[in-house]
Write an enzyme that holds these catalytic residues in place. Structure first.
Site, short mmCIF file in Angstrom:
data_model
loop_
_atom_site.label_atom_id
_atom_site.label_comp_id
_atom_site.label_asym_id
_atom_site.label_seq_id
_atom_site.Cartn_x
_atom_site.Cartn_y
_atom_site.Cartn_z
N GLU A 1 -30.98 -6.30 5.03
CA GLU A 1 -32.31 -5.84 4.85
C GLU A 1 -32.63 -6.46 3.27
O GLU A 1 -31.96 -6.13 2.47
CB GLU A 1 -32.42 -4.21 4.87
CG GLU A 1 -32.35 -3.80 6.15
CD GLU A 1 -31.76 -2.34 6.26
OE1 GLU A 1 -32.01 -1.54 5.19
OE2 GLU A 1 -31.42 -2.04 7.18
N LEU B 1 -34.90 -3.68 10.09
CA LEU B 1 -34.49 -2.40 9.33
C LEU B 1 -33.57 -1.57 10.34
O LEU B 1 -34.25 -0.65 10.84
CB LEU B 1 -35.56 -1.44 8.72
CG LEU B 1 -35.06 -0.51 7.61
CD1 LEU B 1 -36.12 -0.21 6.65
CD2 LEU B 1 -34.23 0.59 8.05
N GLU C 1 -29.32 -0.82 10.77
CA GLU C 1 -27.92 -0.93 10.19
C GLU C 1 -26.73 -1.09 11.39
O GLU C 1 -26.11 -1.97 11.50
CB GLU C 1 -27.49 0.39 9.49
CG GLU C 1 -28.02 0.31 8.09
CD GLU C 1 -29.42 1.05 7.96
OE1 GLU C 1 -30.04 1.51 9.22
OE2 GLU C 1 -30.28 0.88 7.27
N GLN D 1 -27.58 -2.15 2.62
CA GLN D 1 -28.34 -1.80 1.37
C GLN D 1 -27.57 -0.88 0.19
O GLN D 1 -27.51 -1.05 -0.75
CB GLN D 1 -29.74 -1.40 1.69
CG GLN D 1 -30.53 -1.85 0.42
CD GLN D 1 -31.87 -2.16 0.96
OE1 GLN D 1 -32.49 -1.13 1.28
NE2 GLN D 1 -32.64 -3.16 0.87
N PHE D 2 -27.09 0.26 0.77
CA PHE D 2 -26.37 1.18 0.09
C PHE D 2 -25.26 1.83 1.09
O PHE D 2 -25.35 1.76 2.37
CB PHE D 2 -27.28 2.28 -0.46
CG PHE D 2 -28.12 2.19 -1.36
CD1 PHE D 2 -27.87 2.11 -2.78
CD2 PHE D 2 -29.16 1.45 -1.14
CE1 PHE D 2 -28.53 1.74 -3.82
CE2 PHE D 2 -30.10 1.14 -2.15
CZ PHE D 2 -29.83 1.24 -3.50
N ALA D 3 -24.01 2.08 0.36
CA ALA D 3 -23.05 2.56 1.33
C ALA D 3 -23.17 3.77 2.19
O ALA D 3 -22.91 4.28 3.03
CB ALA D 3 -21.79 3.01 0.55
N PRO E 1 -25.72 5.02 10.39
CA PRO E 1 -26.14 4.56 11.68
C PRO E 1 -25.11 3.41 12.32
O PRO E 1 -25.21 3.57 13.56
CB PRO E 1 -27.49 4.03 11.39
CG PRO E 1 -27.80 4.44 9.85
CD PRO E 1 -26.83 4.93 9.10
N HIS F 1 -27.66 7.80 -2.07
CA HIS F 1 -27.60 6.50 -2.66
C HIS F 1 -26.19 6.24 -3.54
O HIS F 1 -25.97 5.33 -3.61
CB HIS F 1 -28.59 6.14 -3.50
CG HIS F 1 -29.98 5.67 -2.98
ND1 HIS F 1 -30.61 6.68 -2.15
CD2 HIS F 1 -30.91 4.58 -2.70
CE1 HIS F 1 -31.73 6.28 -1.74
NE2 HIS F 1 -31.73 4.74 -2.05
#
Lengths: 344, 335
Positions: free
Chosen positions: B38, B67, B69, B91-93, B98, B138
């Site tokens: 993304e 979008l 995961e 984008q973030f751990a 998902p 985040h």
């Protein structure tokens, strides 16, 4: 719902039939698949096969779709798609070994792009998108085909994959075998939707609904979808309307959740007998030529069974093989542990 | 070229610039490398890790995805099966969840379930960890979930040079690698990074500071915290050996055990929740392999068994700081 031959074997005229040679080849493949399914039950009862999900009654849905592929195409089968894998060319001996949980069944043949049967539901759909995209990036005309059931089409991965394939124009063919049941849950409980092929519209891709017990029809629409994908026109969703005549697995008892009324009429729609009637009507097959074909199918299976019986059992330390290209220090120590306990 | 080889030309870089440099080199070296996720294409990633790469290599090799995961990881698996080298960005751990079905069910298993007929040379990059007051979800540290999943390598760099060298090793590794990048370190640290193809091998820990009294084991965002605590201890006359693991899988137990045999005291530091964290695996390994050398209990300095707090004012209570690590060092010394 697209159909080329009616349940009694008469031609509907909805479209052009494949040539006689192809029709006979499809009959041969369906008989090979059915023989595997029927012998699988016997072998399971004899303790010579593990728990196995039967697919008898779904041969047209599996053979007609897989037969539309070439040897360079990808096939992502679910656990019920033994018939599709056999049709693409997975050797019978290796397939038996797979359902015996022998490592010889898990090392897929080098000359085919068929993956081991998927146990988790719907996860194979995004994989097909990735393989298809990779073929496109490499400039080939190869496509990827993935199977799913009506139950699996409730999973998020199904929807994510259709959207990805559309957005990225991946050369994919998505087969949704609507066989009426997800173990004990009927499609009417699974979803309010009554026509699952229409889900394609939501992702901007073509959706096709076909009589899943008419192998000529499944072959026809899948070939069209494969050709579209090869031409760079993107993915297609095909719903094959069929029925899970058999239990979920050889260990399942469907009498707990469905009645004869549920199954009503499906025996008369049998895909193998339907094509047989057509071939007989058209003079393309006689009782004698069919008997010869059946003998060939049975002989091939028994030879493969002997081959599978000769595969050696795995050794304990093999559970640690093929985790990484190079085992980590931790895996090396664990191997030593297994070997020392073996020799203790 | 390895970390021990003669270093020639270097350039001063932040960690995110070093990551961008590694990705650039990987794309240049091998047409099979594809980067996707993304916002990684046109925008160059929310942290700019992929900045400029789409312009340089085209939208087929560096591309934005829808979008989703699970499909990002799942599609990457398919690409890997078909012979590409997918480098996916999550984008973030904390947004990985998902995709966990794809990760746990397939990513680590594919080589095993096909007896090496197929393997997945895939990298999943994800920013992780706290300390920069990000919004809820985040700042998670889910590395233990991945380390607990057979068949997946887990890499967590703590310096710009290591980030570059480990990422190039990860992309060139035949097996799947999770590459966690500490958000806190993206732009806060600069150092000289070798120019060109530079590799740091997976499975080799780094001894950050040498000491004889206490071993502090950490990785990623906790390394700078441990270094601060070690510097404070040094003024009090305590010699702290800080070990940066660099990779959790493969784990360099040799370096850990050699240090523990020398010091006899251990503090393990992570910012992940306490129960079942990778710090527990390190502790168990030391207890199993080197208990006769221990002069004090193994002390874990970790997050808590609660979600990472979205409360900026008290975030630092959760994430270990130099004061907490120094306290643990003191406790180990006083046992």
């Amino acid at each position: 719902m697209f159909q080329l031959i009616a349940p009694d074997g008469t031609v509907t005229g909805a479209g052009e039939l494949p040539d006689p040679e192809t029709r006979l080849r499809l009959y041969h493949q369906m008989r090979r698949a059915r023989h595997f399914d029927e012998r699988g039950w016997v072998l399971y009862r004899q303790g010579r096969l593990g728990v196995f999900p039967p697919f008898g009654g779904m041969e047209a849905s599996q053979v007609g779709t897989a037969a539309a592929l070439s040897a360079d195409d990808w096939l992502f089968p679910t656990y019920r798609d033994t018939g599709a894998a056999l049709t693409l060319g997975l050797p019978i001996a290796r397939t038996l070994a797979y359902w015996r949980t022998s490592p010889h069944g898990w090392s897929m043949p080098e000359n085919l792009k068929v993956l081991p049967f998927y146990i988790p539901i719907a996860t194979q759909y995004p994989h097909a998108v990735g393989a298809a995209l990779a073929e496109k990036r490499k400039g080939t005309k190869n496509v990827a085909m993935a199977y799913i059931g009506d139950g699996g089409s409730s999973e998020g991965d199904f929807h994510e994959a259709l959207n990805f394939a559309g957005a990225l124009d991946a050369p994919c063919v998505f087969i949704l075998q609507n066989n009426g049941w997800a173990i004990s849950v009927p499609t009417r409980t699974q979803t309010k939707a009554t026509n699952l092929s229409r889900r394609a519209e939501g992702y901007g891709i073509p959706g096709v609904r076909v009589d899943g017990n008419d192998v000529l029809a499944t072959y026809h629409v899948t070939r069209e979808a494969v050709e579209r994908a090869r031409r760079g026109e993107g993915p297609t969703l095909i719903e094959t309307v069929t029925y899970r005549v058999k239990p979920h697995t050889v260990a399942d008892d469907p009498s707990r959740y469905r009645t004869d009324a549920d199954n009503e009429g499906w025996d008369a729609k049998d895909p193998v007998l339907r094509l047989k009637a057509h071939l007989m009507n058209e003079g393309l097959m006689t009782e004698d030529s069919e008997a010869a074909l059946l003998k060939e199918v049975a002989d091939e299976f028994e030879a493969a069974l002997q081959e599978a019986d000769a595969y050696p059992d795995p050794q304990p330390a093999e559970i640690l093989d093929h985790v990484f290209a190079e085992p980590t220090p931790q895996l090396r120590r664990q191997r030593e542990q297994i070997l020392s306990e073996e020799n203790a | 070229m390895t970390a021990t080889a003669a270093r020639t030309e270097t350039r001063t870089m932040t960690m995110v610039a070093a990551i961008n440099d590694a990705l650039d080199i990987a794309l240049q070296q091998d047409d099979a490398v594809h980067i996707f996720g993304e916002d990684v294409g046109v925008m160059g990633g929310v942290f700019r890790a992929t900045d400029g790469l789409q312009a340089r290599y085209g939208a087929e090799r560096v591309f934005d995805t829808p979008l989703a995961e699970a499909a990002i990881v799942g599609m990457g698996i398919g690409m890997g099966l078909a012979g590409l080298k997918p480098v996916a960005e999550i984008q973030f751990a904390g947004f990985l969840y998902p995709a966990l079905d794809q990760v746990l069910s397939h990513l680590g298993r594919y080589r095993h379930r096909t007896r090496s007929r197929y393997h997945l040379p895939m990298v999943v990059r994800a920013p992780y960890g706290g300390g920069v007051h990000t919004p809820e979800q985040h700042a998670d540290s889910p590395e233990a979930i991945l380390a607990h999943t057979p068949g997946i390598k887990v890499v967590i760099p703590s310096t710009p040079a290591d980030a570059k060298g480990l990422l190039l090793s990860a992309i060139n590794d035949p097996d799947p690698v999770f590459f966690f990048e500490a958000i806190k370190l993206y732009r806060s640290v600069k150092e000289d990074v070798p120019v060109g193809d530079y590799r740091v091998p997976l499975g080799k820990a780094r001894i950050v500071t040498v000491g004889d009294d206490v071993t502090v084991i950490c990785y990623g965002g906790m390394v700078e915290v441990a270094q601060k605590a070690a510097a404070a201890a040094k003024t009090a006359g305590i010699g702290v050996e800080v070990i940066d693991l660099r990779t959790l899988v493969p784990l360099d137990t040799d370096t850990i055990l050699a240090s523990v045999q020398k010091t006899g005291r251990v503090v393990v530091v992570t910012e992940a929740p306490r129960t079942g964290g990778f710090h527990s695996e390190i502790s168990a390994t030391i207890a199993e392999e080197a208990i006769e050398f221990l002069r004090a209990p193994i002390i874990r300095v970790t997050g808590f068994d609660a979600p990472y707090p979205p409360f900026t004012a008290i975030e630092d209570v959760y994430r270990p700081n130099a004061v907490r690590v120094a306290r643990a060092i003191k406790a180990a010394m006083g046992y």
